[in-house]
Design a protein around this motif. Structure first.
Motif, short mmCIF file in Angstrom:
data_model
loop_
_atom_site.label_atom_id
_atom_site.label_comp_id
_atom_site.label_asym_id
_atom_site.label_seq_id
_atom_site.Cartn_x
_atom_site.Cartn_y
_atom_site.Cartn_z
N ARG A 48 0.83 -1.21 0.00
CA ARG A 48 0.00 0.00 0.00
C ARG A 48 0.86 1.25 0.00
O ARG A 48 0.61 2.20 -0.76
CB ARG A 48 -0.92 0.01 1.22
N SER A 49 1.92 1.25 0.83
CA SER A 49 2.83 2.40 0.86
C SER A 49 3.52 2.57 -0.49
O SER A 49 3.70 3.70 -0.97
CB SER A 49 3.88 2.20 1.96
N GLU A 52 1.03 4.03 -3.08
CA GLU A 52 0.82 5.46 -2.84
C GLU A 52 2.01 6.28 -3.34
O GLU A 52 1.85 7.34 -3.94
CB GLU A 52 0.59 5.71 -1.36
N GLN A 55 1.93 6.39 -7.16
CA GLN A 55 0.87 7.27 -7.64
C GLN A 55 1.22 8.75 -7.47
O GLN A 55 0.78 9.60 -8.25
CB GLN A 55 -0.45 6.93 -6.93
N LYS A 56 2.04 9.04 -6.45
CA LYS A 56 2.50 10.41 -6.23
C LYS A 56 3.79 10.70 -7.00
O LYS A 56 4.36 11.80 -6.85
CB LYS A 56 2.73 10.64 -4.73
N ALA A 234 -2.58 -3.51 -5.99
CA ALA A 234 -3.65 -2.54 -5.74
C ALA A 234 -4.86 -2.78 -6.63
O ALA A 234 -5.55 -1.84 -7.03
CB ALA A 234 -3.13 -1.11 -5.91
#
Length: 281
Positions: A48-49, A52, A55-56, A234
């Motif tokens: 998950r980290s 994220e 995506q950033k 994801a």
């Protein structure tokens, strides 16, 4: 662990923890570098980290385990009672992990056979599991290695990604192929071939690409007895729906594993990954 022939692999095998414990398989972690932090896969960074961060558009790279980490693992396994070790790893075309293991094996307290499986993810995991099953049954190092190599030769791995950009950034696919995919706005299907990631087909939409992936996996499985692993990043709903269709469409299916990939593979594929490994028994 009191097994005379011990099995070591790396964290990209993505074997279930219970399976590893049952067979005494040890996994050496690769590293994900997130910004200025070096984090061990499976222990210090979650998928998950990672998703994220990707995506950033934060900088994410990966690195092999050090020879020193392999050496410490081999010593620990030997101290637990192993008189020989089989160390099976992801493709040397994708990572320097195999080379690090070879360096460490030269100084190990017991003989170590290092194997470049040419595989990754559960394609590697099935090879490690096969070697462990042969060793558990009293097989020799040569017999366990031969069984793992035979399974690797019969195993196929296919995957869909939303974009080739992550593979291009990590140098796992050629810039020309990545540019072609972007320019044509196609959704790529890829395969693991001779230890490398190659573009298999270009499909116009994600739904058509996933439907085509199902066709490829079903055709590859045929009617023989096979184990299949479905991987995602994801995209759990997509993976479960895909797995359910395979349960219905593959007559010789024995075991079906559904799991999210770890941070190392995820860093090179990006969110939305859907992969399938077909491994005949």
């Amino acid at each position: 662990m009191s097994r005379h022939v011990a099995i070591v692999t790396d964290s990209t095998a993505y074997l279930p923890q219970r399976t590893m414990e049952r067979h005494g398989i040890t996994a050496v972690p690769l590293t994900v570098v997130l910004g200025d932090q070096a984090l061990e896969e499976g222990a210090e960074i979650s998928t998950r980290s990672l998703a994220e961060a990707l995506q950033k558009r934060r900088p994410v790279t990966t690195s092999r385990p050090s020879p020193e980490l392999f050496a410490a693992t081999y010593r620990r396994v030997a101290e637990a009672g192993a008189t020989s070790i089989i160390s099976l790893h992801l493709s040397s075309e994708l990572s320097g992990t195999y080379d690090a293991a070879v360096l460490a094996a030269r100084e190990a307290p017991v003989p170590v056979r290092v194997v470049d499986t040419g595989m990754v993810a559960m394609a590697l995991g099935f090879c490690a599991l096969t070697a462990a099953e042969v060793a558990d049954a009293g097989g020799t190092v040569d017999e366990a290695v031969a069984a793992a190599e035979k399974r690797a030769a019969a195993t196929s791995a296919y995957f869909y990604v939303d974009t080739l950009d992550y593979l291009r950034r990590g140098g796992r696919i050629g810039a020309a192929q990545a540019l072609l995919g972007s320019a044509l706005a196609v959704k790529p299907l890829l395969q693991l071939d001779s230890g490398r990631i190659d573009l298999l087909e270009k499909v116009r939409t994600s739904s058509k690409a996933i439907a085509r992936l199902q066709e490829i996996v079903t055709e590859r499985a045929g009617s023989s007895e096979v184990d299949i692993a479905v991987h995602h990043l994801a995209a759990p709903d997509r993976a479960e729906a895909f797995a359910e269709r395979l349960r219905e469409g593959v007559p010789g299916l024995r075991d079906l594993h559904v799991s999210e990939v770890g941070a190392v593979i995820g860093a090179h594929t990006g969110p939305g990954l859907l992969g399938a490994v077909v491994s005949p028994r």
